[in-house]
Design a protein around this motif. Structure first.
Motif, short mmCIF file in Angstrom:
data_model
loop_
_atom_site.label_atom_id
_atom_site.label_comp_id
_atom_site.label_asym_id
_atom_site.label_seq_id
_atom_site.Cartn_x
_atom_site.Cartn_y
_atom_site.Cartn_z
N LEU A 1 0.84 -1.20 0.00
CA LEU A 1 0.00 0.00 0.00
C LEU A 1 0.87 1.25 0.00
O LEU A 1 0.55 2.25 -0.66
N THR A 2 1.98 1.20 0.74
CA THR A 2 2.89 2.36 0.79
C THR A 2 3.49 2.61 -0.58
O THR A 2 3.55 3.76 -1.04
N THR A 3 3.93 1.55 -1.25
CA THR A 3 4.49 1.70 -2.58
C THR A 3 3.45 2.20 -3.57
O THR A 3 3.73 3.03 -4.45
N GLY A 4 2.21 1.72 -3.41
CA GLY A 4 1.14 2.15 -4.30
C GLY A 4 0.75 3.60 -4.13
O GLY A 4 0.09 4.18 -5.00
N ALA A 5 1.16 4.20 -3.01
CA ALA A 5 0.89 5.61 -2.78
C ALA A 5 2.09 6.49 -3.07
O ALA A 5 1.98 7.72 -3.10
N ALA B 1 1.10 8.65 1.55
CA ALA B 1 2.32 7.84 1.51
C ALA B 1 3.17 8.03 2.76
O ALA B 1 3.74 7.06 3.30
N GLU B 2 3.27 9.26 3.25
CA GLU B 2 4.11 9.52 4.43
C GLU B 2 3.54 8.83 5.66
O GLU B 2 4.29 8.24 6.46
N LEU B 3 2.22 8.86 5.82
CA LEU B 3 1.60 8.19 6.94
C LEU B 3 1.78 6.67 6.83
O LEU B 3 2.10 5.99 7.82
N LEU B 4 1.61 6.15 5.62
CA LEU B 4 1.74 4.71 5.43
C LEU B 4 3.17 4.22 5.69
O LEU B 4 3.36 3.07 6.11
N GLU B 5 4.15 5.07 5.45
CA GLU B 5 5.52 4.68 5.76
C GLU B 5 5.67 4.33 7.24
O GLU B 5 6.33 3.36 7.61
N HIS B 6 5.05 5.14 8.09
CA HIS B 6 5.11 4.87 9.54
C HIS B 6 4.28 3.65 9.91
O HIS B 6 4.71 2.82 10.71
N VAL B 7 3.09 3.55 9.33
CA VAL B 7 2.22 2.40 9.62
C VAL B 7 2.89 1.11 9.17
O VAL B 7 2.80 0.07 9.85
N HIS B 8 3.57 1.15 8.04
CA HIS B 8 4.29 -0.01 7.53
C HIS B 8 5.40 -0.43 8.48
O HIS B 8 5.69 -1.63 8.64
#
Length: 304
Positions: free
Chosen positions: A184-188, A204-211
């Motif tokens: 999902l992070t890569t897809g954003a 994408a920035e938020l997903l980096e942390h969630v990942h």
């Protein structure tokens, strides 16, 4: 008494390893397609252009990169077919290997179709993500095939305490969650595969942390698996330690790429390492069981 496993030819071993390496390599070439913006280098499928099966002089180097990845599908398929033919003669004695070989062959066909859908949808990020997941699954299946080559067929029983097996399965679930958030992070993010391709709409920035959160949880759980295997002298020790090493490298690559603007080469390495981590986790899980010993009734075992 457990029956002796059917003899495994040297040729089958060689092609089983080639199958695993080819499945891993196609993840790298698929990553190269995306990370160089070559996702629509061949704008149609199954042909490269409406008029040509192969790239034409009018197309750019992106077409060669995309077409090269398509050719890798052929290489992977030929190797899988050879493995299937070699397993055919022992299919009755080694039904496990036969089933795994069949899954790989069928999976490659399905992968090719999903690849075509990816092109037809203009690199829809969710389809691209599914394409990557299915590639990881095939890497895991080929790794399982290698692990089962010298396994004794028949019923199996737990070779570790029940709590340890539960912890290993929980670790597998956390690994799957980490990979899902990574997709999902890569897809954003910025690497869409083509300038015209859309993104999934997430931050994408938020997903980096969630990942990262399940990633660190995965590392902690793997430490427990490795330490417990060492203290209790469990058969999972070798692969649990290997998984720990892969995760350490993966975390280092992830931190470096996040702090340096996601350079394509590091993103590609991160993709391949995720597949290797999943394959190693598969081997840890397979080591949780052993063939039923002669003095243990088959009824008390867990079926293979």
């Amino acid at each position: 008494m457990n029956p002796a496993p059917a003899p495994i030819s040297r040729l089958l071993r060689v092609f089983a390893w080639l199958s695993f390496l080819a499945q891993t390599t196609i993840i790298a070439t698929g990553g190269a397609v995306r990370l160089t913006g070559s996702g629509l280098g061949c704008p149609t499928w199954p042909t490269c252009t409406p008029e040509s099966l192969v790239p034409t002089e009018e197309l750019t180097y992106h077409s060669l990169i995309e077409f090269g990845n398509r050719m890798m599908t052929g290489v992977v398929g030929i190797i899988a077919l050879i493995v299937f033919v070699l397993v055919w003669r022992i299919r009755r004695e080694r039904r496990d290997l036969f089933v795994l070989a069949f899954i790989v062959g069928a999976g490659i066909v399905a992968q090719a179709i999903v690849g075509g859908i990816t092109v037809w949808t203009g690199l829809n990020p969710f389809i691209v993500g599914f394409h990557y997941v299915s590639s990881i699954v095939l890497v895991c299946v080929t790794a399982a095939f290698l692990a089962r080559l010298d396994a004794v067929p028949g019923p199996r029983e737990l070779a570790v305490p029940g709590w340890y097996a539960g912890l290993a399965h929980a670790t597998t679930a956390v690994l799957a969650l980490t990979i899902a958030f990574g997709i999902l992070t890569t897809g954003a993010g910025p690497h869409s595969g083509d300038a015209a391709a859309g993104r999934n709409g997430f931050d994408a920035e938020l997903l980096e942390h969630v990942h990262a959160w399940p990633g660190y949880a995965l590392f902690a759980l793997t430490v427990v698996l490795a330490v417990a295997a060492w203290r209790l002298k469990l058969p999972t020790l070798g692969w649990a330690a290997t998984l720990l090493g892969v995760e350490l490298v993966q975390i280092a690559v992830g931190l470096i790429q996040a702090r340096n603007g996601l350079p394509p080469i590091l993103v590609g390495i991160h993709m391949v390492l995720a597949a290797l981590a999943a394959a190693t986790m598969t081997l840890v899980v397979l080591r949780l069981k052993r063939p039923v010993t002669a003095d243990v009734p088959a009824e008390a075992s867990v079926p293979a």
